[in-house]
Motif scaffolding. Structure first.
Motif, PDB file in Angstrom:
ATOM      1  N   LYS A   1      13.121   1.696 -14.704  1.00 53.19           N
ATOM      2  CA  LYS A   1      12.798   0.170 -14.784  1.00 53.19           C
ATOM      3  C   LYS A   1      11.053   0.143 -15.604  1.00 53.19           C
ATOM      4  O   LYS A   1      10.423   0.650 -14.923  1.00 53.19           O
ATOM      5  CB  LYS A   1      12.802  -0.536 -13.478  1.00 53.19           C
ATOM      6  CG  LYS A   1      14.034  -0.873 -12.994  1.00 53.19           C
ATOM      7  CD  LYS A   1      14.073  -1.507 -11.479  1.00 53.19           C
ATOM      8  CE  LYS A   1      13.713  -3.058 -11.820  1.00 53.19           C
ATOM      9  NZ  LYS A   1      13.600  -3.759 -10.598  1.00 53.19           N
ATOM     10  N   LEU A  43      18.763  -6.688 -16.363  1.00 53.97           N
ATOM     11  CA  LEU A  43      19.177  -7.077 -15.078  1.00 53.97           C
ATOM     12  C   LEU A  43      19.557  -8.749 -14.934  1.00 53.97           C
ATOM     13  O   LEU A  43      18.361  -9.419 -14.863  1.00 53.97           O
ATOM     14  CB  LEU A  43      18.125  -6.603 -14.190  1.00 53.97           C
ATOM     15  CG  LEU A  43      18.303  -5.126 -13.763  1.00 53.97           C
ATOM     16  CD1 LEU A  43      16.895  -4.554 -13.142  1.00 53.97           C
ATOM     17  CD2 LEU A  43      19.578  -4.497 -13.075  1.00 53.97           C
ATOM     18  N   GLU A 101      10.299  -6.127 -14.583  1.00 50.34           N
ATOM     19  CA  GLU A 101      11.149  -6.828 -13.559  1.00 50.34           C
ATOM     20  C   GLU A 101      12.446  -6.996 -13.713  1.00 50.34           C
ATOM     21  O   GLU A 101      13.603  -6.569 -12.859  1.00 50.34           O
ATOM     22  CB  GLU A 101      10.536  -7.993 -13.230  1.00 50.34           C
ATOM     23  CG  GLU A 101      11.398  -8.864 -11.989  1.00 50.34           C
ATOM     24  CD  GLU A 101      10.811 -10.220 -11.586  1.00 50.34           C
ATOM     25  OE1 GLU A 101      11.330 -10.761 -10.945  1.00 50.34           O
ATOM     26  OE2 GLU A 101       9.695 -10.779 -12.505  1.00 50.34           O
ATOM     27  N   ARG A 102      12.928  -6.951 -15.045  1.00 52.13           N
ATOM     28  CA  ARG A 102      14.581  -7.205 -15.265  1.00 52.13           C
ATOM     29  C   ARG A 102      14.753  -6.079 -16.530  1.00 52.13           C
ATOM     30  O   ARG A 102      15.921  -6.300 -16.965  1.00 52.13           O
ATOM     31  CB  ARG A 102      14.782  -8.567 -16.140  1.00 52.13           C
ATOM     32  CG  ARG A 102      14.390  -9.537 -14.899  1.00 52.13           C
ATOM     33  CD  ARG A 102      15.600  -9.324 -13.961  1.00 52.13           C
ATOM     34  NE  ARG A 102      15.368 -10.582 -12.746  1.00 52.13           N
ATOM     35  CZ  ARG A 102      16.165 -10.540 -11.781  1.00 52.13           C
ATOM     36  NH1 ARG A 102      17.126  -9.610 -11.577  1.00 52.13           N
ATOM     37  NH2 ARG A 102      16.120 -11.521 -10.826  1.00 52.13           N
ATOM     38  N   ASN A 108      17.733   6.425 -15.628  1.00 52.52           N
ATOM     39  CA  ASN A 108      17.433   5.141 -15.997  1.00 52.52           C
ATOM     40  C   ASN A 108      15.757   4.878 -15.463  1.00 52.52           C
ATOM     41  O   ASN A 108      15.465   5.578 -14.466  1.00 52.52           O
ATOM     42  CB  ASN A 108      18.242   3.950 -15.133  1.00 52.52           C
ATOM     43  CG  ASN A 108      19.693   3.966 -15.618  1.00 52.52           C
ATOM     44  OD1 ASN A 108      19.694   3.906 -16.720  1.00 52.52           O
ATOM     45  ND2 ASN A 108      20.274   3.961 -14.910  1.00 52.52           N
ATOM     46  N   ASP A 110      17.545   2.547 -11.256  1.00 56.32           N
ATOM     47  CA  ASP A 110      16.125   3.230 -11.363  1.00 56.32           C
ATOM     48  C   ASP A 110      16.305   4.977 -10.794  1.00 56.32           C
ATOM     49  O   ASP A 110      16.359   4.792  -9.637  1.00 56.32           O
ATOM     50  CB  ASP A 110      14.937   2.496 -10.825  1.00 56.32           C
ATOM     51  CG  ASP A 110      13.625   3.044 -11.263  1.00 56.32           C
ATOM     52  OD1 ASP A 110      13.523   3.577 -12.344  1.00 56.32           O
ATOM     53  OD2 ASP A 110      12.728   2.893 -10.381  1.00 56.32           O
ATOM     54  N   VAL A 134      15.566  -2.275 -18.090  1.00 55.08           N
ATOM     55  CA  VAL A 134      15.735  -1.043 -17.817  1.00 55.08           C
ATOM     56  C   VAL A 134      15.924  -0.120 -18.908  1.00 55.08           C
ATOM     57  O   VAL A 134      16.853  -0.731 -20.033  1.00 55.08           O
ATOM     58  CB  VAL A 134      16.936  -0.923 -17.016  1.00 55.08           C
ATOM     59  CG1 VAL A 134      17.653   0.549 -16.772  1.00 55.08           C
ATOM     60  CG2 VAL A 134      16.791  -1.624 -15.650  1.00 55.08           C
ATOM     61  N   ASP A 162      19.774  -8.328  -9.349  1.00 54.47           N
ATOM     62  CA  ASP A 162      19.562  -6.899  -8.584  1.00 54.47           C
ATOM     63  C   ASP A 162      20.946  -5.958  -8.910  1.00 54.47           C
ATOM     64  O   ASP A 162      20.693  -4.722  -8.680  1.00 54.47           O
ATOM     65  CB  ASP A 162      19.331  -6.885  -7.329  1.00 54.47           C
ATOM     66  CG  ASP A 162      17.795  -7.546  -7.098  1.00 54.47           C
ATOM     67  OD1 ASP A 162      17.072  -7.595  -8.243  1.00 54.47           O
ATOM     68  OD2 ASP A 162      17.353  -8.048  -6.080  1.00 54.47           O
ATOM     69  N   GLU A 170      16.516  -1.398  -6.246  1.00 54.26           N
ATOM     70  CA  GLU A 170      16.280  -0.524  -7.355  1.00 54.26           C
ATOM     71  C   GLU A 170      17.723   0.416  -7.850  1.00 54.26           C
ATOM     72  O   GLU A 170      17.583   1.859  -8.025  1.00 54.26           O
ATOM     73  CB  GLU A 170      15.423   0.784  -6.788  1.00 54.26           C
ATOM     74  CG  GLU A 170      14.163   0.138  -6.534  1.00 54.26           C
ATOM     75  CD  GLU A 170      13.406  -0.471  -7.649  1.00 54.26           C
ATOM     76  OE1 GLU A 170      13.477  -0.303  -8.705  1.00 54.26           O
ATOM     77  OE2 GLU A 170      12.557  -1.739  -7.490  1.00 54.26           O
TER      78      GLU A 170
END
Length: 202
Positions: A72, A119, A75-76, A70, A27, A78, A122, A24
């Motif tokens: 999320k 992303l 999953e990818r 930011n 995020d 942002v 990660d 994260e």
């Protein structure tokens, strides 16, 4: 001994870029500082200074700070928003207006932008940015008999993109290019910037 110290320093520096970050990293809220290269280009007219006889440009170093958030949303993916302020060093532009000496001095700038990123993994975010920009400008027109100074806020827009890498759970570094158009007054005032930033992620 010196070679051992250099090797140890290199290993420590390399380790900084391989510290695992949590999933994260991008995020939540963040603050940061950035600096880099700025090229300003002016033509036609600026503020009340009148017509500029020729295109003029200036390259300078710029330094600034920013804060943002930011979120999320997948999953990818942002999404985020950011506010920034910056100022250049030794960035005055000089030219001629009606045969008189003209100096254009950008005092400071601020911007409000949105950011959309992907992303890659990660720890690595690639993104696009766009939004509102404003620069405070002071123009000085000097003739043989008089010197007139005026100030104005130039509104415009910016677009850009870059990549950001999480170095630790809290620290990330980014590299970004920005193009800013401040020609809303009918003239041309463009900026091209290459920036490096360091962020603290809460």
């Amino acid at each position: 001994m010196k070679s051992k110290l250099l090797i140890a320093t290199f290993v420590a520096a390399a380790g900084l870029f391989t510290v695992p970050a949590h999933a994260e990293s991008f995020d939540g809220p963040y603050v940061g500082v950035q600096g880099g290269f700025n090229r300003a280009e002016v033509a036609d007219r600026i503020d009340q200074a009148g017509a500029i006889d020729a295109d003029i440009s200036r390259e300078a170093f710029v330094l600034g700070a920013y804060a943002g958030y930011n979120q999320k949303v997948g999953e990818r993916i942002v999404l985020g928003a950011e506010a920034g302020i910056s100022a250049g060093f030794d960035d005055e532009l000089r030219g001629l207006s009606g045969g008189n000496a003209l100096t254009i001095d950008p005092r400071y700038s601020f911007d409000l932008t949105a950011r959309a990123g992907y992303l890659v993994n990660d720890k690595t975010l690639v993104y696009l940015r766009g939004g509102y920009a404003n620069t405070r400008v002071r123009a000085t027109l000097a003739s043989d008999t008089d010197v007139v100074t005026t100030s104005d806020n130039l509104d415009g827009w910016l677009v850009g993109g870059g990549a950001e890498r999480a170095l630790t759970d809290d620290i990330s570094a980014r590299l970004e290019y920005r193009y800013t158009d401040l020609g809303s007054d009918g003239g041309e005032f463009d900026q091209h910037q290459a920036l490096v930033g360091i962020s603290y992620n809460f």
